[in-house]
Design an enzyme around this catalytic site. Structure first.
Site, PDB file in Angstrom:
ATOM      1  CE1 TYR A 150       7.641  -5.259  -4.658  1.00 48.15           C
ATOM      2  CE2 TYR A 150       5.430  -5.794  -2.487  1.00 48.15           C
ATOM      3  CZ  TYR A 150       6.515  -5.767  -4.137  1.00 48.15           C
ATOM      4  OH  TYR A 150       5.999  -6.743  -4.897  1.00 48.15           O
ATOM      5  NE  ARG A 157       4.377  -3.634 -10.304  1.00 47.78           N
ATOM      6  CZ  ARG A 157       5.458  -4.906  -9.892  1.00 47.78           C
ATOM      7  NH1 ARG A 157       6.652  -5.467 -10.083  1.00 47.78           N
ATOM      8  NH2 ARG A 157       4.918  -5.700  -8.600  1.00 47.78           N
ATOM      9  CE1 TYR A 209       0.531 -14.178  -3.348  1.00 50.51           C
ATOM     10  CE2 TYR A 209       1.659 -11.733  -3.134  1.00 50.51           C
ATOM     11  CZ  TYR A 209       1.738 -13.177  -2.711  1.00 50.51           C
ATOM     12  OH  TYR A 209       2.994 -14.125  -3.153  1.00 50.51           O
ATOM     13  NE  ARG A 222       4.183 -16.270  -7.287  1.00 50.65           N
ATOM     14  CZ  ARG A 222       4.426 -15.896  -6.208  1.00 50.65           C
ATOM     15  NH1 ARG A 222       5.254 -15.041  -5.656  1.00 50.65           N
ATOM     16  NH2 ARG A 222       3.028 -15.253  -5.558  1.00 50.65           N
ATOM     17  CD  GLU A 330      12.676 -11.656  -3.472  1.00 45.57           C
ATOM     18  OE1 GLU A 330      12.684 -11.494  -5.172  1.00 45.57           O
ATOM     19  OE2 GLU A 330      12.085 -11.042  -2.855  1.00 45.57           O
TER      20      GLU A 330
END
Length: 337
Positions: A150, A157, A209, A222, A330
């Site tokens: 991840y 990305r 983060y 979000r 999730e």
């Protein structure tokens, strides 16, 4: 609580409308005959097949017989393929999908390739503003430290996106397929005008983060409100039991689910500051996809949702790995459709 008036202009009466629904799988042939169909998704290996560019099989196994997820416009849709990209557009909204096989298990390179193609395609189209992206990759938490897949996905990305402004990032989900197939699947919703990203006051924005989560923070908002020119629901990113930037209740699926809904409550309240007409809680206009790490816990989660959600809230439960090893569940979806 009083909410300030929206700064968005009222939607014109002829605004493009995006309606999201869950419908029985046997309706696929009829749906594909509809020239206002923007996209349709089947879930798991038993989902029906089609080579129509508007159809995508999502490689996550559902609990029971899953419905199709259907995106419909109020305008005629054209569709086609451009190299590895399948697409459909009504001139205002665009669906796109790309699947890239990993070479030698290199998820970073596969992701960079997918996002470079995606970025060029969307930017060169009439619908140049990304609203929402979904990603699925195998073995999402395999590897240690910065070599975790991840974390390498997040690096890839950004390589593919190139220069970007965090204030305009789309909503997103990154979830783990569990079928052992090393193919990255990315699909998206774009628009001819930008939406309004929404953040959750209970959570640190993902793109902020701290370094402990990897060399590149996750790059998404979000949630996303559509532009005033489009009658479409609030687009909810993958949401879990994260408060601040830390996972809570790692040993309890029930407690994580409760924390997830607390996050949704705060997120929807934040969105209502821009769109006061948005319902304050999930209702018949919501559509939820629920990702559960352990297949054995799917019936448990189904029961917890039945007890905590209004019966009229449609949802699909899917077996999927979550992007943190200590997250058990999730949820993403749309609200206010």
């Amino acid at each position: 609580m009083n909410h300030p008036q929206s700064t968005k202009a009222p939607r014109p009466v002829d605004a493009t409308r995006l309606h999201v629904d869950y419908l029985p799988a046997e309706q696929l042939p009829a749906l594909l005959d509809d020239d206002r169909l923007l996209a349709v998704f089947g879930f798991g290996p038993e989902a029906p097949g089609s080579d129509d560019p508007r159809y995508l099989r999502v490689p996550l196994t559902p609990l029971g017989a899953a419905p199709l997820e259907v995106w419909r416009s109020t305008r005629p849709v054209v569709r086609g393929r451009d190299g590895a990209i399948a697409w459909a557009s009504d001139g205002t909204l665009q669906f796109g999908a790309i699947q890239i096989d990993e070479t030698d298990g290199d998820i970073e390179d596969a992701t960079a390739q997918a996002y470079a193609l995606l970025t060029r395609f969307v930017a060169s189209s009439a619908t140049a503003h990304l609203l929402r992206i979904w990603n699925s990759l195998d073995a999402i938490t395999e590897g240690e430290g910065d070599q975790e897949r991840y974390r390498r996905f997040c690096v890839g990305r950004v390589r593919g996106l190139g220069q970007f402004d965090t204030r305009h990032l789309p909503a997103a989900t990154a979830i783990g397929r569990v079928d052992g197939v090393r193919t990255l699947q990315v699909y998206w919703l774009a628009c001819n005008r930008p939406g309004t990203p929404v953040e959750n006051p209970r959570q640190v924005s993902a793109y902020r983060y701290p370094r402990q989560y990897g060399p590149q923070p996750p790059s998404f908002a979000r949630a996303m409100l559509p532009p005033a020119s489009v009658d479409a629901p609030l687009l909810l990113s993958g949401t879990a039991a994260v408060v601040g930037h830390r996972t809570l209740h790692p040993q309890s699926t029930r407690a994580q689910l409760e924390e997830t809904f607390a996050n949704f409550q705060a997120l929807i309240a934040s969105a209502r500051r821009h769109a006061p007409a948005l319902p304050a809680a999930f209702d018949a206009g919501s559509r939820l996809k629920v990702y559960v790490r352990e297949a054995a816990e799917l019936p448990l989660v189904a029961g917890l949702l039945e007890a905590s959600l209004p019966a009229e809230v449609p949802r699909v439960l899917l077996h999927a790995a979550i992007c943190r090893r200590d997250l058990r569940v999730e949820i993403d979806g749309v609200h206010g459709s």
